[in-house]
Design a protein around this motif. Structure first.
Motif, short mmCIF file in Angstrom:
data_model
loop_
_atom_site.label_atom_id
_atom_site.label_comp_id
_atom_site.label_asym_id
_atom_site.label_seq_id
_atom_site.Cartn_x
_atom_site.Cartn_y
_atom_site.Cartn_z
N SER A 68 77.31 40.44 59.27
CA SER A 68 76.85 39.75 58.06
C SER A 68 75.85 40.65 57.34
O SER A 68 75.14 41.43 57.96
N ILE A 69 75.85 40.53 56.04
CA ILE A 69 74.91 41.27 55.20
C ILE A 69 74.17 40.27 54.34
O ILE A 69 74.80 39.50 53.61
N GLN A 70 72.85 40.27 54.44
CA GLN A 70 72.01 39.41 53.61
C GLN A 70 71.38 40.30 52.54
O GLN A 70 70.55 41.15 52.85
N VAL A 71 71.82 40.11 51.33
CA VAL A 71 71.36 40.96 50.23
C VAL A 71 70.47 40.15 49.31
O VAL A 71 70.92 39.20 48.68
N ASP A 72 69.20 40.51 49.26
CA ASP A 72 68.27 39.87 48.35
C ASP A 72 67.89 40.79 47.19
O ASP A 72 67.27 40.36 46.23
N GLY A 73 68.24 42.05 47.31
CA GLY A 73 67.84 43.00 46.27
C GLY A 73 68.99 43.85 45.79
O GLY A 73 69.97 44.07 46.51
#
Length: 99
Positions: A68-73
C-alpha cells in the motif's frame, strides 16, 4: 517476556536490503519490519511514548504479494512509478507474482 523472532530468509533479507537502498534514494526512511510488513516513510510524527502517525508511507508485505502507498504530498505522487517499480522488483526477486 517474549521477543519477536525475525524469520526472514537470507534471500528475503538481501532483497529487502536492496529495496531499502532504492527507497532511500527516493527519499524514504526505513521505519520498521513487523509482522511480515516493512514500512518506509518520508514523515513520522509523534512522541516516543505515544503512537506515531505516518505521512507519505509505503508498506510492503515480506510474506505475500501486497503493498500500500499512502500519499499525502505531491512529492510522493510524482515518484509513484519509481516506487511501484522498486516494489515490483522486490517481489520479482522473491519469486512472487499477482497470480
Amino acid at each position: 517476556m517474549s521477543t519477536e523472532v525475525k524469520v526472514l530468509s537470507t534471500s528475503t533479507r538481501t532483497n529487502l536490503e536492496a529495496l531499502k537502498h532504492h527507497m532511500k534514494k527516493l527519499g524514504f526512511k526505513y521505519f520498521e519490519e513487523s509482522h511480515g510488513w516493512a514500512y518506509f516513510c518520508m514523515n513520522v510524527f509523534g512522541e516516543a511514548d505515544e503512537l506515531a502517525t505516518f505521512e507519505d508511507c509505503v508498506c510492503i508485505s515480506t510474506r505475500f504479494f501486497s503493498f500500500s502507498i499512502q500519499v499525502d504530498g505531491l512529492e510522493v505522487a510524482k515518484k509513484a512509478p519509481e516506487i511501484s517499480q522498486a516494489i515490483l522488483d522486490f517481489y520479482e526477486a522473491e519469486g512472487s507474482n499477482e497470480s
